[in-house]
Design an enzyme around this catalytic site. Sequence first.
Site, PDB file in Angstrom:
ATOM      1  CB  SER A 143      -0.910  -0.005   1.227  1.00 27.99           C
ATOM      2  OG  SER A 143      -0.156   0.116   2.406  1.00 27.99           O
TER       3      SER A 143
ATOM      4  CG  HIS B 206      -0.767  -5.482   4.350  1.00 29.73           C
ATOM      5  ND1 HIS B 206      -0.263  -4.720   5.371  1.00 29.73           N
ATOM      6  CD2 HIS B 206      -0.287  -4.932   3.217  1.00 29.73           C
ATOM      7  CE1 HIS B 206       0.483  -3.756   4.873  1.00 29.73           C
ATOM      8  NE2 HIS B 206       0.486  -3.854   3.569  1.00 29.73           N
TER       9      HIS B 206
ATOM     10  CD  GLU C  54       0.021  -1.928   9.081  1.00 22.12           C
ATOM     11  OE1 GLU C  54       0.477  -1.379  10.095  1.00 22.12           O
ATOM     12  OE2 GLU C  54       0.602  -1.929   7.980  1.00 22.12           O
TER      13      GLU C  54
ATOM     14  CD  GLU D 226       2.722  -5.196   7.653  1.00 22.07           C
ATOM     15  OE1 GLU D 226       2.177  -4.866   8.725  1.00 22.07           O
ATOM     16  OE2 GLU D 226       3.163  -4.387   6.835  1.00 22.07           O
TER      17      GLU D 226
ATOM     18  CG  ASP E 157      -1.501   1.983   8.563  1.00 19.99           C
ATOM     19  OD1 ASP E 157      -2.125   3.018   8.231  1.00 19.99           O
ATOM     20  OD2 ASP E 157      -0.562   1.499   7.893  1.00 19.99           O
TER      21      ASP E 157
ATOM     22  CD  GLU F  83       0.998   3.854   9.791  1.00 18.02           C
ATOM     23  OE1 GLU F  83       1.315   3.214  10.822  1.00 18.02           O
ATOM     24  OE2 GLU F  83       1.383   3.529   8.651  1.00 18.02           O
TER      25      GLU F  83
ATOM     26  CG  ASP G 135       2.984   4.939   5.891  1.00 13.84           C
ATOM     27  OD1 ASP G 135       3.977   5.245   5.221  1.00 13.84           O
ATOM     28  OD2 ASP G 135       2.438   3.804   5.789  1.00 13.84           O
TER      29      ASP G 135
ATOM     30  CE  LYS H 256       5.738   2.009   5.830  1.00 16.33           C
ATOM     31  NZ  LYS H 256       4.488   2.095   5.047  1.00 16.33           N
TER      32      LYS H 256
ATOM     33  CG  HIS I  81       7.502  -3.807   9.032  1.00 18.52           C
ATOM     34  ND1 HIS I  81       6.928  -5.043   9.172  1.00 18.52           N
ATOM     35  CD2 HIS I  81       6.485  -2.920   9.223  1.00 18.52           C
ATOM     36  CE1 HIS I  81       5.650  -4.921   9.430  1.00 18.52           C
ATOM     37  NE2 HIS I  81       5.353  -3.651   9.460  1.00 18.52           N
TER      38      HIS I  81
ATOM     39  CE  LYS J 249       3.430   0.170  10.320  1.00 16.80           C
ATOM     40  NZ  LYS J 249       2.188   0.666   9.722  1.00 16.80           N
TER      41      LYS J 249
HETATM   42  P1  PGA Z   1       3.194  -1.279   3.065  1.00 18.52           P
HETATM   43  O1  PGA Z   1       2.299  -1.206   4.365  1.00 18.52           O
HETATM   44  O2  PGA Z   1       4.560  -1.678   3.465  1.00 18.52           O
HETATM   45  O3  PGA Z   1       2.465  -2.284   2.232  1.00 18.52           O
HETATM   46  O4  PGA Z   1       3.154   0.101   2.465  1.00 18.52           O
HETATM   47  C1  PGA Z   1       2.747  -0.747   5.584  1.00 18.52           C
HETATM   48  C2  PGA Z   1       2.044   0.503   6.002  1.00 18.52           C
HETATM   49  O5  PGA Z   1       1.155   1.025   5.290  1.00 18.52           O
HETATM   50  O6  PGA Z   1       2.380   1.018   7.066  1.00 18.52           O
HETATM   51 ZN    ZN Z   2       0.848   2.769   6.842  1.00 12.77          ZN
END
Ligand code: PGA
Ligand code: ZN
Length: 419
Positions: free
Chosen positions: A35, A148, A157, A200, A237, A278, A305, A330, A358, A381
């Site tokens: 995503s 996911h 999440e 995840e 999230d 998030e 994010d 990230k 991650h 995370k």
């Molecule tokens: P992604 O998801 O690594 O698939 O982007 C993680 C997130 O959105 O925090």
């Molecule tokens: Zn996110």
Amino acid sequence: MSGREILDSRGNPTVEAAIYSDDIWEKAAVPSGASTGTHEALELRDGDPKRYAGLGVLKALRNIGEVIAPKLIGLDPRQQSSIDHAMIDLDGTPNKSRLGANATLAVSLAVSKLAARLEGKSLYDYLSNGNGRTLPVPAMNVINGGKHAGTGLKVQEFMVLPAGAKSFTEALRAGSEIYHTLKRVIESKHGRQAINVGDEGGFAPPLNRTLEALEVLSQAISEAGYSAGKDVFLGFDAASSEFCRNGTYEIDGKKLSPEELAEFYEQLAKSFPIRYIEDPFEQEDFEHTAQFTRKVGHWVQVVGDDIFVTNVSRLKKGIDAGAANALLLKVNQIGTLTEAVDAAKLALANHYRVVVSHRSGETEDTTISDLAVALNCGQIKAGAPCRGERIVKYNRLLDIEKELGTKAHFAGLNALQAS
Ligand code: PGA
Ligand code: ZN
């Protein structure tokens, strides 16, 4: 210096770089999101349908071998910033679209590991000049939804944050015990077919509503012998860009305006001990994110994010607008370690929290564990306490806590105090 095409946890190709100094070498591998934010740096894929359905990374490897290596060979790996800036200049685009952020990041991370090795230090110690000692609270994604997992849950999440523990080791134990209790709870309600795991490592039960997921999680926390709101807190999230259509959010069988969505989140945060939300609004919506932060930011972390993508200019815009009060960091969203650390420093200087993260597609690389300790930012995370590519990050933190001994400090409840 050399690059290799390896596989990530979804079985898709990704980049690994190895860097040598005489007979010493270190390697690093790059994760990959599902995503992804629109403004992330470019992950260069070959697009050749005959190899890995177009997802091969041979072009990125060629960029490492033919463009990056000739410029960097002979430089001292301890010059992280100059090396990263040399790659930024070589690339010359705002989003690494020439070289690929997967090429630059693999090199950047491998450089830092080699430098630490040459200095005879652990990576967190090297990166922090000896100041890294805060073990982060793990935000563990134990129920997977959205992109996911194949469930009806729109929220991507659902996390447990065992911040009330005395140490990282105990926080991990709490997370693991809750995870296994959750498995039993889900199995008793929905049968064995409901305990398969998502990308995840979290479960992907056949739930359709956000409320149901939070309820099942609360039940697991208490059945595992922990107290929600004291030992363990909840977070989610929303990754809301994924369920936003023309400014309307399609969630839990409803179509909500941003104002209605804000109200929905606020009610959830009042009904459960939620300290982490998030991407509550889609990635361009600084305005509603700011309004929401003003409303709940004194007790809930509003984490950016996709809206910030670890990018200093997006984060500056957010700070000016008062959007969110925490940055999700990230490294592959921006493509060099130096730029990621710059984003973290900007966030911390403006009293934003930082959560090192991650990606849903991961490797056995553990750089983010060291980075979280080096930044003393207090949160990481890294998925459920399940699946090797997630566990390896948590196990690395166990090592660091042990290595630091009496100097180790667990971020605990302070980490969740929204500022
Ligand atoms: P992604 O998801 O690594 O698939 O982007 C993680 C997130 O959105 O925090
Ligand atoms: Zn996110």
